[in-house]
Design an enzyme around this catalytic site. Structure first.
Site, PDB file in Angstrom:
ATOM      1  N   ASP A  90       9.911   0.404  -4.162  1.00 13.43           N
ATOM      2  CA  ASP A  90       9.712   1.379  -5.239  1.00 13.43           C
ATOM      3  C   ASP A  90      10.473   2.673  -4.973  1.00 13.43           C
ATOM      4  O   ASP A  90      10.211   3.695  -5.618  1.00 13.43           O
ATOM      5  CB  ASP A  90       8.221   1.714  -5.383  1.00 13.43           C
ATOM      6  N   ASP A 143       3.238  -3.168   6.121  1.00 16.18           N
ATOM      7  CA  ASP A 143       3.725  -1.862   5.703  1.00 16.18           C
ATOM      8  C   ASP A 143       5.009  -1.527   6.460  1.00 16.18           C
ATOM      9  O   ASP A 143       5.338  -2.160   7.479  1.00 16.18           O
ATOM     10  CB  ASP A 143       2.669  -0.793   5.955  1.00 16.18           C
ATOM     11  N   ASP A 145       5.948   0.737   8.506  1.00 21.04           N
ATOM     12  CA  ASP A 145       5.942   1.224   9.890  1.00 21.04           C
ATOM     13  C   ASP A 145       5.515   0.164  10.886  1.00 21.04           C
ATOM     14  O   ASP A 145       5.322   0.476  12.070  1.00 21.04           O
ATOM     15  CB  ASP A 145       5.032   2.445  10.018  1.00 21.04           C
ATOM     16  N   ASP A 236      -6.917  -2.543  -0.636  1.00 20.90           N
ATOM     17  CA  ASP A 236      -7.195  -3.585   0.349  1.00 20.90           C
ATOM     18  C   ASP A 236      -8.698  -3.818   0.520  1.00 20.90           C
ATOM     19  O   ASP A 236      -9.160  -4.961   0.538  1.00 20.90           O
ATOM     20  CB  ASP A 236      -6.548  -3.237   1.695  1.00 20.90           C
TER      21      ASP A 236
END
Length: 489
Positions: A90, A143, A145, A236
Site C-alpha cells: 500500500d 509484517d 520487520d 488479528d
C-alpha cells in the site's frame, strides 16, 4: 465531610486493588498451566503430500526493511511450485520502486506484487484483498520487520493435519533486544506474553490470539469466520475470536521462533501501544457479550474476559495511583484508620504474582540462571515503573476503544537498526504529533516526586515505594517521549 471523602477515596483505591488482584490471579493461573506444559513439545508426523501455501507480506512505506524481508522470504525451504508470495504493498513512497527492483533479482521465485491505490481497511483491507486472489490452502503472514527462518513452513504446516486446526502461531523473538533500555523492556514484556500467556491459555483450552504476524492460517478458517474486518485496530484479535467462537482450534508453538525488530524510541512504542490497547478494548466491546452467552466452559469464558479486557488494567492503575494520593493525605491527617491501610496491604499479593510471571518468563527465555537473576533484579522494577508510567497514554487508548471513538490505523515505523541502514534522526517515518498526554506524564512525574519528598519529610511512609516508582516511571516516559518526538521535527 472529611470522613465521607476519605472513605470514598479509600473505597476507590481498594476496588482498584481488588481488580488488580483479580487480573493477577488470572495471570497466576496461566503461569501454573505454562509450568505444566513447559517441557511438552509435540512433534506432528511429516506430511507426505505438501499443501499449497500463500505467504502474505502486508507493507506500507517500509523502505528501510522491505528489501531485507524479501531476502529472507527467498530462503524459505518449500517447493516453489506449491508456494506463492503476495507482496501486499500500500506504499505511497519510494518503497514501491525498491520492492519492484528487488524482486527482479529473483525471476524464478513465485512473487506476486499487488499494489493498492488506496488504503481502504488498512492492513485488514490489504489482507482481505490478497486473500481473494490467494491460491494457497494455507496463508502465512509476516509484517515487514520480520525475518522468518528458512524452515518456518516445514515446522508449522504439519500441525494442520487435524482439519479442525484453523491457525498456528509462533513465538516472536527480538533481533535488536540489546539495542537500548527501551528495547530490553519491551522484550521483557513480550516474552511474558509469548511464553506464559499464550502457552498457558493454549494448554488449558482457552482462546488465544493470532498476533498479527508470524503465524499461519487455514484459508477455510478465515472465510468461515467472516474474513478480515477493519472495524477494530486489532484485526488479528478480532478474527481470532470470531474463528474460535465457531469452533476452530488454534495451536501455539513457542519453540518455533519468528525474529522481529522492536521499536527503539518512545514515540514509536507509544504508537504501537495505542493501537494494541485501543484495538483490544474495541474487541472487548465487540466480543465480550457473545463469548459470555456462548456454550463454552466457565474457565474459557473467564480467561476470555481477562484476555479481552487485558488493556483495561491501565485504567485501573491510573485510578489507583491517583486515589493513593488522597488516601495518603487522609491517613496523614488521621481521617483514615491505619487498620484500613494495613488491610489494603493484602492486595499487594497481586503485584507479587505479576512479578513472578515476568521473572519466570525472563529466566525461561535466557541462559544462565545467576546472570539472569542479576539482570532481572535490575530490569523488573524498571519495567513495572515504566509500565505504570504508560498508564495515562494507554488509558486514553482504552477509553477511546470502550466508548467507540474511531481513529485511523497508524503503523509503527521500522528502522533496520541491525544493518544500521537507518539512523534514528534521519528516519522519514517519525513525524508523529506529540500527544497532550505527554505533558500529563511530566506533570504526574512532578506530583509523585512531591509525594515522595513529603513522605520522607513527614516520616509517614505509606505508599512511598509505590509513589517513587510512579515518579520514576512517569519521568522516564516523559523524558524519552519528549526526546523522541523532537526527532521527527
Amino acid at each position: 465531610m472529611p470522613d465521607i471523602i476519605s472513605y470514598f477515596f479509600l473505597m476507590v483505591y481498594l476496588l482498584g486493588m481488588l481488580l488488580i488482584l483479580g487480573y493477577a490471579l488470572a495471570q497466576g493461573h496461566l503461569l501454573f498451566n505454562f509450568w505444566k506444559a513447559r517441557k511438552k513439545n509435540p512433534k506432528p508426523d511429516n506430511i507426505i503430500e505438501l499443501p499449497r501455501v500463500t505467504i502474505q507480506l502486508p507493507i506500507f512505506n517500509e523502505q528501510y526493511v522491505a528489501e531485507r524481508l524479501i531476502e529472507a522470504i527467498t530462503k524459505i525451504q518449500y517447493p516453489l511450485d506449491k508456494l506463492e508470495v503476495q507482496i501486499l504493498d500500500d506504499s505511497t513512497d519510494e518503497t514501491q520502486d525498491l520492492i519492484r527492483e528487488k524482486i527482479k533479482g529473483f525471476p524464478d521465485f513465485p512473487f506476486v506484487y499487488i499494489h493498492r491505490e488506496n488504503r481502504k481497511g488498512f492492513k485488514a483491507g490489504a489482507l482481505k484483498e490478497g486473500l481473494e486472489k490467494a491460491k494457497g490452502e494455507f496463508i502465512a503472514i509476516f509484517d515487514a520487520d520480520f525475518l522468518p527462518s528458512p524452515d518456518f513452513l516445514q515446522k508449522t504446516i504439519p500441525h494442520f493435519q487435524n482439519p479442525k486446526v484453523g491457525m498456528v502461531q509462533t513465538r516472536w523473538t527480538h533481533i535488536n533486544e540489546s539495542y537500548s533500555l527501551l528495547t530490553r523492556l519491551q522484550a521483557f514484556a513480550l516474552d511474558a506474553h509469548f511464553l506464559i500467556e499464550q502457552v498457558g491459555r493454549n494448554t488449558l483450552g482457552a482462546f488465544i490470539n493470532f498476533n498479527g504476524t508470524g503465524g499461519v492460517w487455514r484459508k477455510e478458517c478465515i472465510l468461515d469466520a467472516g474474513n478480515w474486518e477493519d472495524d477494530t485496530l486489532t484485526e488479528d484479535l478480532d478474527l481470532s475470536y470470531r474463528a474460535q467462537k465457531k469452533g476452530w482450534k488454534f495451536i501455539y508453538r513457542p519453540e518455533i521462533e519468528s525474529p522481529a525488530e522492536l521499536p527503539p524510541i518512545m514515540s514509536a512504542i507509544k504508537s504501537q501501544q495505542f493501537r494494541w490497547n485501543k484495538g483490544g478494548a474495541e474487541c472487548a466491546k465487540k466480543h465480550a457479550s457473545s463469548v459470555l452467552q456462548a456454550d463454552l466452559p466457565v474457565k474459557t469464558k473467564l480467561h476470555a474476559m481477562a484476555h479481552l479486557f487485558n488493556s483495561s488494567i491501565f485504567l485501573v492503575i491510573l485510578t489507583v495511583s491517583l486515589a493513593s494520593i488522597a488516601v495518603w493525605w487522609m491517613g496523614f491527617q488521621g481521617f483514615i484508620s491505619t487498620k484500613w491501610t494495613q488491610f489494603a496491604g493484602i492486595f499487594l499479593i497481586g503485584f507479587v504474582i505479576i512479578a513472578l510471571v515476568y521473572l519466570i518468563s525472563y529466566f525461561y527465555s535466557k541462559k544462565g540462571f545467576f546472570k539472569s537473576l542479576l539482570e532481572a533484579v535490575f530490569i523488573l522494577p524498571l519495567f513495572l515503573s515504566v509500565s505504570m508510567g504508560m498508564a495515562v497514554h494507554n488509558s486514553q487508548a482504552v477509553w477511546e476503544g470502550l466508548t467507540g471513538k474511531k481513529s485511523p490505523f497508524i503503523r509503527t515505523p521500522k528502522f533496520n537498526l541491525e544493518s544500521r541502514k537507518s539512523s534514528l534522526r534521519n528516519n522519514l517515518y517519525l513525524k508523529f504529533p506529540m500527544p497532550a498526554t505527554t505533558w500529563a506524564e511530566g506533570f504526574l512525574a512532578l506530583i509523585f516526586l512531591v509525594m515522595v519528598i513529603l513522605a520522607i519529610q513527614s516520616g509517614y511512609y505509606l505508599f512511598l515505594p509505590f509513589h517513587a516508582m510512579l515518579a520514576f516511571g512517569y519521568g522516564l516516559v516523559f523524558f524519552t517521549s519528549f526526546r523522541s518526538y523532537s526527532l521527527g521535527k
